[in-house]
Design a protein around this motif. Sequence first.
Motif, PDB file in Angstrom:
ATOM      1  N   VAL A  28       0.717  -1.146   0.055  1.00 51.06           N
ATOM      2  CA  VAL A  28      -0.136  -0.004  -0.040  1.00 51.06           C
ATOM      3  C   VAL A  28       0.886   1.320  -0.086  1.00 51.06           C
ATOM      4  O   VAL A  28       2.083   1.043   0.709  1.00 51.06           O
ATOM      5  CB  VAL A  28      -0.853   0.127   1.231  1.00 51.06           C
ATOM      6  N   SER A  29       0.534   2.205  -0.765  1.00 54.69           N
ATOM      7  CA  SER A  29       1.119   3.527  -0.660  1.00 54.69           C
ATOM      8  C   SER A  29       0.216   4.682  -0.445  1.00 54.69           C
ATOM      9  O   SER A  29      -0.902   4.535  -0.809  1.00 54.69           O
ATOM     10  CB  SER A  29       1.879   3.689  -1.940  1.00 54.69           C
ATOM     11  N   VAL A  30       0.809   5.880  -0.148  1.00 61.13           N
ATOM     12  CA  VAL A  30       0.266   7.153  -0.166  1.00 61.13           C
ATOM     13  C   VAL A  30       1.183   8.240  -0.729  1.00 61.13           C
ATOM     14  O   VAL A  30       2.281   8.131  -0.167  1.00 61.13           O
ATOM     15  CB  VAL A  30      -0.586   7.375   1.153  1.00 61.13           C
ATOM     16  N   ARG A  31       0.677   9.280  -1.324  1.00 64.29           N
ATOM     17  CA  ARG A  31       1.360  10.121  -1.974  1.00 64.29           C
ATOM     18  C   ARG A  31       1.709  11.004  -0.525  1.00 64.29           C
ATOM     19  O   ARG A  31       0.878  11.417   0.289  1.00 64.29           O
ATOM     20  CB  ARG A  31       0.289  11.176  -2.818  1.00 64.29           C
ATOM     21  N   ILE A  39       5.442   4.073   1.490  1.00 61.02           N
ATOM     22  CA  ILE A  39       5.088   2.821   0.853  1.00 61.02           C
ATOM     23  C   ILE A  39       5.651   1.803   1.908  1.00 61.02           C
ATOM     24  O   ILE A  39       6.479   1.813   2.369  1.00 61.02           O
ATOM     25  CB  ILE A  39       5.554   2.490  -0.583  1.00 61.02           C
ATOM     26  N   ARG A  40       4.757   0.623   1.909  1.00 56.95           N
ATOM     27  CA  ARG A  40       5.160  -0.397   2.795  1.00 56.95           C
ATOM     28  C   ARG A  40       6.333  -1.364   1.959  1.00 56.95           C
ATOM     29  O   ARG A  40       6.228  -1.629   0.967  1.00 56.95           O
ATOM     30  CB  ARG A  40       3.939  -1.647   2.833  1.00 56.95           C
ATOM     31  N   CYS A  41       7.283  -1.404   2.873  1.00 54.23           N
ATOM     32  CA  CYS A  41       8.478  -1.814   2.423  1.00 54.23           C
ATOM     33  C   CYS A  41       8.963  -3.132   3.278  1.00 54.23           C
ATOM     34  O   CYS A  41       8.313  -3.433   4.309  1.00 54.23           O
ATOM     35  CB  CYS A  41       9.674  -0.771   2.454  1.00 54.23           C
ATOM     36  N   ARG A  42       9.901  -3.944   2.993  1.00 57.36           N
ATOM     37  CA  ARG A  42      10.396  -5.208   3.894  1.00 57.36           C
ATOM     38  C   ARG A  42      11.764  -4.762   4.403  1.00 57.36           C
ATOM     39  O   ARG A  42      12.628  -4.178   3.797  1.00 57.36           O
ATOM     40  CB  ARG A  42      10.634  -6.085   2.630  1.00 57.36           C
ATOM     41  N   PHE A  51       1.385  -8.476  10.098  1.00 57.83           N
ATOM     42  CA  PHE A  51       2.308  -7.745  11.268  1.00 57.83           C
ATOM     43  C   PHE A  51       2.942  -6.536  11.000  1.00 57.83           C
ATOM     44  O   PHE A  51       4.074  -6.254  11.395  1.00 57.83           O
ATOM     45  CB  PHE A  51       2.968  -8.745  11.490  1.00 57.83           C
ATOM     46  N   THR A  52       2.444  -5.788   9.931  1.00 62.95           N
ATOM     47  CA  THR A  52       3.216  -4.516   9.401  1.00 62.95           C
ATOM     48  C   THR A  52       2.768  -3.561  10.519  1.00 62.95           C
ATOM     49  O   THR A  52       1.998  -3.314  11.299  1.00 62.95           O
ATOM     50  CB  THR A  52       2.165  -4.033   8.024  1.00 62.95           C
ATOM     51  N   ASP A  53       3.934  -2.696  10.804  1.00 63.02           N
ATOM     52  CA  ASP A  53       3.790  -1.560  11.984  1.00 63.02           C
ATOM     53  C   ASP A  53       4.424  -0.223  11.088  1.00 63.02           C
ATOM     54  O   ASP A  53       5.022  -0.350   9.986  1.00 63.02           O
ATOM     55  CB  ASP A  53       4.493  -1.804  13.024  1.00 63.02           C
ATOM     56  N   GLU A  54       4.369   0.631  11.770  1.00 61.70           N
ATOM     57  CA  GLU A  54       4.701   1.929  11.029  1.00 61.70           C
ATOM     58  C   GLU A  54       6.197   1.811  10.740  1.00 61.70           C
ATOM     59  O   GLU A  54       6.692   2.676   9.479  1.00 61.70           O
ATOM     60  CB  GLU A  54       4.620   3.260  12.136  1.00 61.70           C
ATOM     61  N   ARG A  55       7.162   1.093  11.287  1.00 64.58           N
ATOM     62  CA  ARG A  55       8.448   0.983  10.945  1.00 64.58           C
ATOM     63  C   ARG A  55       8.820   0.594   9.444  1.00 64.58           C
ATOM     64  O   ARG A  55       9.750   0.854   8.830  1.00 64.58           O
ATOM     65  CB  ARG A  55       9.383   0.147  11.996  1.00 64.58           C
ATOM     66  N   ASP A  56       7.809  -0.347   9.053  1.00 62.23           N
ATOM     67  CA  ASP A  56       7.869  -0.835   7.672  1.00 62.23           C
ATOM     68  C   ASP A  56       7.458  -0.050   6.597  1.00 62.23           C
ATOM     69  O   ASP A  56       7.628  -0.069   5.679  1.00 62.23           O
ATOM     70  CB  ASP A  56       6.866  -2.282   7.564  1.00 62.23           C
ATOM     71  N   VAL A  57       6.852   1.334   6.858  1.00 72.89           N
ATOM     72  CA  VAL A  57       6.304   2.252   5.763  1.00 72.89           C
ATOM     73  C   VAL A  57       7.399   3.485   5.809  1.00 72.89           C
ATOM     74  O   VAL A  57       7.794   4.144   6.685  1.00 72.89           O
ATOM     75  CB  VAL A  57       5.073   2.942   6.539  1.00 72.89           C
ATOM     76  N   ARG A  58       8.357   3.399   4.703  1.00 74.03           N
ATOM     77  CA  ARG A  58       9.229   4.263   4.357  1.00 74.03           C
ATOM     78  C   ARG A  58       8.938   5.070   3.143  1.00 74.03           C
ATOM     79  O   ARG A  58       8.065   4.900   2.497  1.00 74.03           O
ATOM     80  CB  ARG A  58      10.409   3.220   4.012  1.00 74.03           C
ATOM     81  N   GLN A  59       9.474   6.380   3.183  1.00 78.66           N
ATOM     82  CA  GLN A  59       9.372   7.236   2.139  1.00 78.66           C
ATOM     83  C   GLN A  59      10.345   7.076   0.934  1.00 78.66           C
ATOM     84  O   GLN A  59      11.567   6.820   1.231  1.00 78.66           O
ATOM     85  CB  GLN A  59       9.594   8.728   2.814  1.00 78.66           C
ATOM     86  N   PRO A  76       9.316  -2.367  -2.569  1.00 78.45           N
ATOM     87  CA  PRO A  76       8.855  -3.680  -3.254  1.00 78.45           C
ATOM     88  C   PRO A  76       9.303  -3.894  -4.557  1.00 78.45           C
ATOM     89  O   PRO A  76       9.560  -2.978  -5.424  1.00 78.45           O
ATOM     90  CB  PRO A  76       7.235  -3.269  -3.148  1.00 78.45           C
ATOM     91  N   ASN A  77       9.330  -5.189  -5.234  1.00 78.98           N
ATOM     92  CA  ASN A  77       9.815  -5.326  -6.537  1.00 78.98           C
ATOM     93  C   ASN A  77       8.835  -4.704  -7.237  1.00 78.98           C
ATOM     94  O   ASN A  77       9.439  -4.173  -8.574  1.00 78.98           O
ATOM     95  CB  ASN A  77       9.780  -6.809  -6.961  1.00 78.98           C
ATOM     96  N   GLU A  78       7.626  -4.527  -7.156  1.00 81.23           N
ATOM     97  CA  GLU A  78       6.743  -3.877  -7.815  1.00 81.23           C
ATOM     98  C   GLU A  78       6.379  -2.396  -7.842  1.00 81.23           C
ATOM     99  O   GLU A  78       5.235  -1.885  -7.912  1.00 81.23           O
ATOM    100  CB  GLU A  78       5.450  -4.818  -7.938  1.00 81.23           C
ATOM    101  N   LEU A  79       7.283  -1.924  -7.072  1.00 82.75           N
ATOM    102  CA  LEU A  79       7.226  -0.600  -7.127  1.00 82.75           C
ATOM    103  C   LEU A  79       6.487   0.377  -7.898  1.00 82.75           C
ATOM    104  O   LEU A  79       5.876   1.550  -7.900  1.00 82.75           O
ATOM    105  CB  LEU A  79       8.535   0.269  -6.249  1.00 82.75           C
TER     106      LEU A  79
END
Length: 237
Positions: A28-31, A39-42, A51-59, A76-79
């Motif tokens: 999931v991403s947001v502008r 965007i949700r990263c790994r 089990f996603t938390d805020e730390r997984d969401v990067r700019q 993500p590979n499909e960024l």
Amino acid sequence: MTDPRATVAQACRILAMEGLVEGVLGHVSVRAGENRMLIRCRGRDERGLMFTDERDVRQTDLDGALTGAAEGYAVPNELPIHGEVLRARPEVNAVVHAHPPAVLLCGVAGLELRPVFGAYNIPAMRMALEGVPVYRRSVLIRRPDLAHEMIAAMGDRPVCVLKGHGITVTGASVEEAVVRAVNLNALATITLDLARLNARPEDLPDDDVAELPDLGSAFNDLSVWRYLVAKAHSHGM
């Protein structure tokens, strides 16, 4: 105001709870400003979307270059699904990419998502009535040129089925995009169940469509989002 990272993380957990994603696949991403998104990263300790938390969401920028402190995280590979949609469609602020099994099966089986029900789920009915486009290549969308093909197939619609793959769903907000994804999944689930029953009902008649109101985003999106958040909290998510 809610931290947008927290909203993206909650969105990922909801998609997992509702069965639209499984394991570590989906994002999931947001502008987040000009040429930027969250965007949700790994990370090194990847545990999956549930089990996603805020730390997984990067700019990142729209090309996927991480900004700020992001050591140990990978985009993500499909960024390009996210970056190219946000670049091409300024009205879009959030993008969901997920893999709902019902949508996958409908796409592979060639089952058209038609407006066969009404008041049961009005937003899903209208989604079907307006048409659900299909991107017909079963590929990993990891390059901008492939994302451009998907965007061309999607047109100006907020949703697109990726045949043999999953879905891309957009919204003016994360909440809207997630609820649209849930509604698309509901439409596909009914379509698949009807096919299993060897039933092919007619499309909803125009007179019935005319009786179905637009209840507005406050009801269709925000109320449903609050329900999904409360459901997730009740499950310890």
